[in-house]
Scaffold this motif. Structure first.
Motif, mmCIF file in Angstrom:
data_model
loop_
_atom_site.group_PDB
_atom_site.id
_atom_site.type_symbol
_atom_site.label_atom_id
_atom_site.label_comp_id
_atom_site.label_asym_id
_atom_site.label_seq_id
_atom_site.Cartn_x
_atom_site.Cartn_y
_atom_site.Cartn_z
ATOM 1 N N ASP A 319 68.472 62.583 68.465
ATOM 2 C CA ASP A 319 68.785 63.548 69.527
ATOM 3 C C ASP A 319 69.086 64.927 68.945
ATOM 4 O O ASP A 319 68.695 65.944 69.523
ATOM 5 C CB ASP A 319 69.981 63.060 70.346
ATOM 6 C CG ASP A 319 69.644 61.853 71.203
ATOM 7 O OD1 ASP A 319 68.447 61.591 71.404
ATOM 8 O OD2 ASP A 319 70.578 61.171 71.666
ATOM 9 N N TRP A 320 69.783 64.950 67.819
ATOM 10 C CA TRP A 320 70.109 66.235 67.179
ATOM 11 C C TRP A 320 68.834 66.940 66.752
ATOM 12 O O TRP A 320 68.656 68.146 66.963
ATOM 13 C CB TRP A 320 71.016 65.977 65.970
ATOM 14 C CG TRP A 320 71.801 67.169 65.522
ATOM 15 C CD1 TRP A 320 71.700 68.453 65.972
ATOM 16 C CD2 TRP A 320 72.828 67.198 64.523
ATOM 17 N NE1 TRP A 320 72.580 69.264 65.328
ATOM 18 C CE2 TRP A 320 73.287 68.526 64.426
ATOM 19 C CE3 TRP A 320 73.390 66.225 63.708
ATOM 20 C CZ2 TRP A 320 74.297 68.898 63.528
ATOM 21 C CZ3 TRP A 320 74.393 66.602 62.821
ATOM 22 C CH2 TRP A 320 74.852 67.923 62.735
ATOM 23 N N GLY A 321 67.928 66.187 66.139
ATOM 24 C CA GLY A 321 66.657 66.770 65.742
ATOM 25 C C GLY A 321 65.851 67.242 66.931
ATOM 26 O O GLY A 321 65.191 68.286 66.873
ATOM 27 N N LYS A 322 65.915 66.490 68.032
ATOM 28 C CA LYS A 322 65.164 66.863 69.247
ATOM 29 C C LYS A 322 65.724 68.148 69.856
ATOM 30 O O LYS A 322 64.948 69.006 70.310
ATOM 31 C CB LYS A 322 65.265 65.722 70.271
ATOM 32 C CG LYS A 322 64.479 65.955 71.562
ATOM 33 C CD LYS A 322 62.990 66.069 71.319
ATOM 34 C CE LYS A 322 62.177 65.957 72.600
ATOM 35 N NZ LYS A 322 62.534 66.943 73.613
ATOM 36 N N ARG A 323 67.040 68.311 69.860
ATOM 37 C CA ARG A 323 67.630 69.553 70.384
ATOM 38 C C ARG A 323 67.182 70.757 69.559
ATOM 39 O O ARG A 323 66.867 71.821 70.106
ATOM 40 C CB ARG A 323 69.156 69.453 70.392
ATOM 41 C CG ARG A 323 69.713 68.472 71.412
ATOM 42 C CD ARG A 323 71.186 68.704 71.647
ATOM 43 N NE ARG A 323 71.975 68.599 70.439
ATOM 44 C CZ ARG A 323 72.480 67.472 69.952
ATOM 45 N NH1 ARG A 323 72.240 66.322 70.594
ATOM 46 N NH2 ARG A 323 73.193 67.454 68.845
ATOM 47 N N ALA A 324 67.172 70.578 68.256
ATOM 48 C CA ALA A 324 66.733 71.666 67.379
ATOM 49 C C ALA A 324 65.255 71.969 67.595
ATOM 50 O O ALA A 324 64.842 73.135 67.624
ATOM 51 C CB ALA A 324 66.993 71.294 65.922
ATOM 52 N N PHE A 325 64.460 70.918 67.768
ATOM 53 C CA PHE A 325 63.025 71.101 67.996
ATOM 54 C C PHE A 325 62.784 71.844 69.304
ATOM 55 O O PHE A 325 61.922 72.734 69.371
ATOM 56 C CB PHE A 325 62.332 69.743 68.022
ATOM 57 C CG PHE A 325 60.878 69.817 68.405
ATOM 58 C CD1 PHE A 325 59.916 70.181 67.480
ATOM 59 C CD2 PHE A 325 60.472 69.531 69.706
ATOM 60 C CE1 PHE A 325 58.577 70.256 67.838
ATOM 61 C CE2 PHE A 325 59.147 69.606 70.077
ATOM 62 C CZ PHE A 325 58.195 69.975 69.133
#
Length: 438
Positions: A319-325
């Motif tokens: 989820d953290w990576g998805k928010r950054a993406f």
């Protein structure tokens, strides 16, 4: 002599007074700032009255703004080794430093998207226009438009994208990268397979079948009751019970071989991997422990990762990576970014080469560096699912741990031993010699 003394005294007083007067000049920060502001105004006034100087300063300022932003983006590629990336500045820090340096020299209003001071300011240009030719105005406006557009993107959508790539984010990237490197080691791979094999073994009917075979073998041949007492005597010692449990569950222990009644059972059990069970598990008393072997030590380290990289943690990382993406996607799809690409196709001044290099190379390199980190976080669960048994093993452990599964089989084998002892006591007379010893 008196005259000389009088003159000397007067001179000394004069020098002291002069020193005291000199010490009295103390400039405040406000005075220094006021002087600097006055000097800047004088410089700007000189530019307004001299078109040649104004254009030269505009060329220089345009180049500095473009190359400062390009430099910031290129710095984002400075830590390609994500396993050790926390030793390098994160994107948030790099962006803040670059932006602070730009704003200190080229004040920019983020809300209006324009420079508020200096030769890149449209207000200052309007004052200088009467002293310029049409070509000069065209070139300067050309440079201002490009510098403004780049600053609009750099202070807006790209700022938000870099902000999420802070120190904590970069530390997590490093942790994920190191975890992935661990999954590629022989140590991990062997434990990953062994854990699943142990789960399957202790969940299967193999151990209950061995225990029931022992009980049936005893029941079918009463002579086994005497064999039982000749080995265990009148009281089963803790060591004898421990040997029995290791024998029934695994065939033997890493510490010693069972030498009691075999009861039609083999003395070694191998997993689906071909490795003996006792290389991983050992029973002390009535509790399971990891065996004193290198393989068991690797398995123990593997199991410990379940606490750090549990299913919830894996989802949080994704989820953290998805928010950054998503934030980076907004920066790439933003209108100012598209405008930068359009403007890079037009060349009017020599500094446009730097502008084109920044838009078509430096900025994409910076974006790619951020995207690699986001992809690493977002892709962790899928990577583990595609290349390891880790995700499923972690779920097994969180539902019922390997230790709990072994303990359940120990309790069952303990009951079988007590049942055999109870039946043997009914068969072997109390006066039999084997029952007179512990």
């Amino acid at each position: 002599m008196k005259t000389q003394h009088l003159i000397f005294s007067l001179l000394l007083c004069g020098l002291t007074a002069t020193a005291q007067e000199s010490a009295g000049f103390d400039f405040s920060d406000e005075d220094v700032a006021a002087d600097a502001q006055f000097a800047k105004q004088q410089e700007q006034q000189a530019f307004i009255g001299n078109a040649t100087k104004y254009e030269a300063a505009a060329h220089e300022s345009y180049a500095i703004v473009v190359n400062s932003i390009a430099g910031c983006c290129n710095q984002l590629r400075g830590h390609k080794d994500l396993v050790d990336c926390s030793n390098y500045p994160d994107a948030d820090t790099l962006h803040k430093e670059a932006l602070a340096n730009l704003l200190a020299n080229y004040p920019f209003d983020i809300s209006s998207g324009q420079f508020t001071e200096g030769v890149l300011s449209r207000v200052m240009l309007s004052k200088a226009k009467p002293n310029m030719t049409g070509d000069q105005v065209t070139r300067i406006e050309h440079m201002i438009t490009r510098a403004e557009t780049m600053m609009q993107w750099f202070t807006g959508p790209f700022r938000l994208a870099c902000a999420i790539h802070n120190h904590d984010f970069q530390k997590e990237v490093q942790r994920v990268a190191r975890f992935i490197e661990y999954t590629k080691t022989d140590e991990f791979k062997s434990a990953d397979v062994a854990y699943r094999a142990l789960i399957m073994y202790f969940d299967s009917n193999d151990v209950p079948n061995r225990a029931m075979t022992a009980q049936r073998s005893f029941g079918y041949n009463q002579q086994q009751a005497y064999v039982f007492y000749n080995y265990f005597h009148n009281r089963i010692s803790d060591q004898e019970r421990e040997k029995w449990l290791n024998f029934v569950l695994m065939g033997r222990s890493i510490r010693y071989r069972y030498d009691g009644p075999v009861l039609n059972l083999s003395n070694e059990i191998t997993l689906s991997t071909g490795k003996p069970v006792y290389w991983y598990i050992d029973i002390h008393g009535t509790k399971p422990r990891m065996a004193a072997t290198e393989l068991a030590s690797k398995l123990s380290s593997y199991i410990n990762t379940f606490q750090r990289w549990n299913p919830q943690r894996l989802n949080d990382v994704k989820d953290w990576g998805k928010r950054a993406f998503d934030q980076l996607h907004d920066a790439i799809s933003h209108a100012t970014f598209n405008k930068l690409d359009e403007l890079a196709g037009e060349t009017l001044v020599k500094e446009d080469i730097d502008f084109k290099e920044a838009v078509q190379k430096a900025i994409p390199n910076g974006l790619q560096a951020l995207m690699e980190k986001e992809d690493l976080l977002m892709g962790l669960p899928d990577y583990l699912a595609d290349n390891t048994k880790y995700v499923d093993n972690c779920k097994y452990e969180s539902k019922t741990s390997l230790r709990a599964r072994v303990l359940k089989r120990i309790e069952m084998a303990n009951r079988i031993l007590d049942n055999i002892a109870s039946e043997a006591a009914k068969i072997v007379p109390a006066h039999h010699p084997s029952r007179h010893r512990d």
